[in-house]
Design an enzyme around this catalytic site. Structure first.
Site, PDB file in Angstrom:
ATOM      1  CB  SER A 143      -0.962   0.014   1.191  1.00 32.83           C
ATOM      2  OG  SER A 143      -0.245  -0.027   2.413  1.00 32.83           O
TER       3      SER A 143
ATOM      4  NE  ARG B 146       7.010   2.667   4.787  1.00 34.02           N
ATOM      5  CZ  ARG B 146       6.433   1.566   4.330  1.00 34.02           C
ATOM      6  NH1 ARG B 146       7.138   0.452   4.152  1.00 34.02           N
ATOM      7  NH2 ARG B 146       5.162   1.563   4.005  1.00 34.02           N
TER       8      ARG B 146
ATOM      9  N   GLY C 170       5.701 -10.414  -0.213  1.00 34.74           N
ATOM     10  CA  GLY C 170       5.994 -11.711  -0.797  1.00 34.74           C
ATOM     11  C   GLY C 170       5.149 -12.044  -2.013  1.00 34.74           C
TER      12      GLY C 170
ATOM     13  CG  HIS D 133       9.156 -11.605   3.100  1.00 35.41           C
ATOM     14  ND1 HIS D 133       8.626 -12.535   3.968  1.00 35.41           N
ATOM     15  CD2 HIS D 133       8.094 -10.981   2.532  1.00 35.41           C
ATOM     16  CE1 HIS D 133       7.301 -12.480   3.921  1.00 35.41           C
ATOM     17  NE2 HIS D 133       6.956 -11.541   3.054  1.00 35.41           N
ATOM     18  CG  ASP D 134       6.985  -7.057   3.760  1.00 38.73           C
ATOM     19  OD1 ASP D 134       6.899  -8.291   3.903  1.00 38.73           O
ATOM     20  OD2 ASP D 134       6.070  -6.375   3.246  1.00 38.73           O
TER      21      ASP D 134
ATOM     22  CG  ASN E 195       0.537 -14.344   5.386  1.00 36.74           C
ATOM     23  OD1 ASN E 195       1.235 -13.634   6.084  1.00 36.74           O
ATOM     24  ND2 ASN E 195       0.940 -14.792   4.223  1.00 36.74           N
TER      25      ASN E 195
ATOM     26  N   GLY F 122       3.486  -0.915  11.176  1.00 38.05           N
ATOM     27  CA  GLY F 122       2.643   0.266  11.194  1.00 38.05           C
ATOM     28  C   GLY F 122       1.510   0.175  12.184  1.00 38.05           C
TER      29      GLY F 122
END
Length: 480
Positions: A15, A18, A81, A232-233, A292, A401
């Site tokens: 979404s 940064r 991912g 991967h975040d 997930n 977040g």
């Protein structure tokens, strides 16, 4: 005084993206977000895809801003991912980069049921089969456009593709590739058996590379090394967890909610598959056993609907309204397919609540119901982890977040009945920065990095006994 080392984390979320500068003075790590930009799925003729050229332009702009105050000592890219790029031999894209929510994969599970049933794929990979997975996307892509088989020379996961376009060599980083469903458990090797079952060419995939290694240099500044620092975040977010013992669970809270624990090896018990868990690789080479869950995406889509209607919908304002609202006393299932698709989310949530016999009187009650539903889902996942691993977590670490949302963290502590430790908000970027500093030799290891990060951004503890008594009933709702 020690010289300051500056690295840049390119952190791509589904979404928003940064570029974060991380500065280490020998004692503390400080993060400075130098550029943030929207990442929005594009739609054309019913297909969902990513404008990678626009993303790359924003990334380059962010890196230029990060370098304004002096040269960067390193750069790394991480992202979400399963999404990937199909490359021709000349490096151009053989097809648009499709988004994981694209509807073309909906019938792939039925298509694979005969030759590659879920349990077999699970045993071969440790990854829960899902229509969004790289496996299913590739099957759908080749089914819909058979000519791709002759055009494709390489398949790169999206963060690896972005790093390649910035100047790095073609590469396959373990953490991001572990999300694909194409690797053997632990992602030290590709599963050629899975590729054979799915009709994929193993030549499209090169050797898997460990994280905390070099991938090349920036094309715009060859003095700056490009590093693999998590790729991967969620791997990056877990790498940024505050110092602590192993008896903990983690929640990476964002558009998606990832609830899990850290392990040395993949857990291949079919009960884990049945409960919806998957095994992915950590930055340090271990495994994240996690589930997930659809997360704050639900609220983000509600906001989008309200903004389109000309209403104010600032996140802080919505949360404040929700805190003051009365609870409806019911929770919905955040994983319901209706809540996974873009569209008029507030209307869908209201309809689901009405089906449960609890129509919201206003949007404050609707937002509160969404947050309570998320907290209840987290509690159920933590309980499942306790049963699967035989160890009940002593506390839950919340990063990402969603850690900004104190009300959600309080609800989560109440629903889980365990303390919640709220860690870094920009956890993915933080984990990337720490891994880069480790790779450069400035940090001795993960614990050293966690202490350096905590020195500038100490975590906060929320005890379930200290939250509003009205929230404590969430534990009962979660247990239903």
């Amino acid at each position: 005084m020690a010289a300051t080392t500056t690295v840049a984390a390119v952190d791509l979320g589904s979404s928003s993206g940064r570029v974060v500068a991380g500065r280490y003075d020998g004692a503390a790590v400080r993060l400075d977000e130098v550029h943030r930009f929207a990442v929005q799925v594009q739609e054309a003729d019913g297909a969902l895809w990513w404008d990678v050229e626009a993303i790359l332009a924003e990334v380059r702009h962010g890196l230029a801003r990060a370098a304004r105050h002096g040269p960067l000592d390193a750069v790394s890219v991480d992202g979400w991912g399963v999404d990937h790029a199909l490359l021709r031999a000349d490096g151009t894209l053989a097809a648009p980069v499709r988004a994981y929510r694209d509807p073309r994969t909906a019938d792939v599970p039925a298509q694979l049921a005969g030759r590659a049933p879920d349990l077999l794929l699970w045993r071969l990979t440790g990854v829960r089969p899902d229509p969004i997975n790289t496996t299913h996307q590739l099957v759908a892509g080749l089914r819909d456009d058979p000519a791709l088989r002759e055009e494709v020379d390489a398949v790169l996961m999206l963060p690896d593709y972005v790093a390649h376009r910035l100047g790095g060599e073609r590469g396959w980083s373990r953490a991001i590739c572990s999300t694909s469903g194409l690797c053997a458990p632990g992602a030290r090797d590709w599963s050629t058996e899975v590729m054979d079952l799915l009709g994929l060419d193993p030549a499209w995939f090169g050797p898997l590379s460990d994280e905390r290694t070099a991938v090349g240099t920036l094309a715009d500044d060859p003095r700056t090394p490009l590093l693999r620092a998590g790729s991967h975040d969620t791997a990056c977010a877990v790498h940024a967890l505050p110092p602590g013992d192993g008896d903990r669970a983690f929640l990476s809270s964002g558009s998606w909610s990832l609830v899990g624990v850290e392990r040395d090896e993949a857990l291949l018990d079919p009960a884990a598959l049945e409960a919806g868990f998957t095994n992915e690789v950590r930055t340090d080479g271990g495994v994240r056993l996690l589930k997930n869950l659809t997360g704050l995406w639900i609220l983000q889509e509600c906001q989008r609907q309200w903004l389109a209607q000309g209403l104010r919908a600032e996140p802080a304002e919505l949360v404040a309204e929700a805190r003051a609202a009365d609870s409806l006393g019911v929770v919905l299932d955040p994983a319901h397919p209706d809540l996974a698709r873009p569209g008029p989310m507030a209307d869908r949530v209201a309809e689901h609540l009405r089906r449960l016999g609890a129509a919201p009187a206003d949007r404050a009650q609707l937002v509160r119901a969404v947050l309570e539903s998320l907290a209840a889902a987290y509690a159920r996942s933590v309980e499942q982890l306790a049963r699967l691993t035989g160890t009940r977590p002593g506390h839950l670490v919340v990063v990402g977040g969603g850690a900004r949302n104190t009300l959600l963290s309080e609800m989560t502590a109440a629903a889980c009945r365990i303390p919640v430790l709220v860690g870094p908000v920009e956890a993915s970027a933080a984990g990337s920065v720490l891994a880069q500093l480790e790779t450069l030799g400035h940090l001795a290891g993960r614990d050293d990095g966690a202490r350096a990060l905590a020195a500038s951004a100490p975590p906060t503890l929320i005890d379930p006994g200290d939250v509003d008594p009205a929230l404590r009933r969430l534990a009962d709702l979660a247990a239903r």
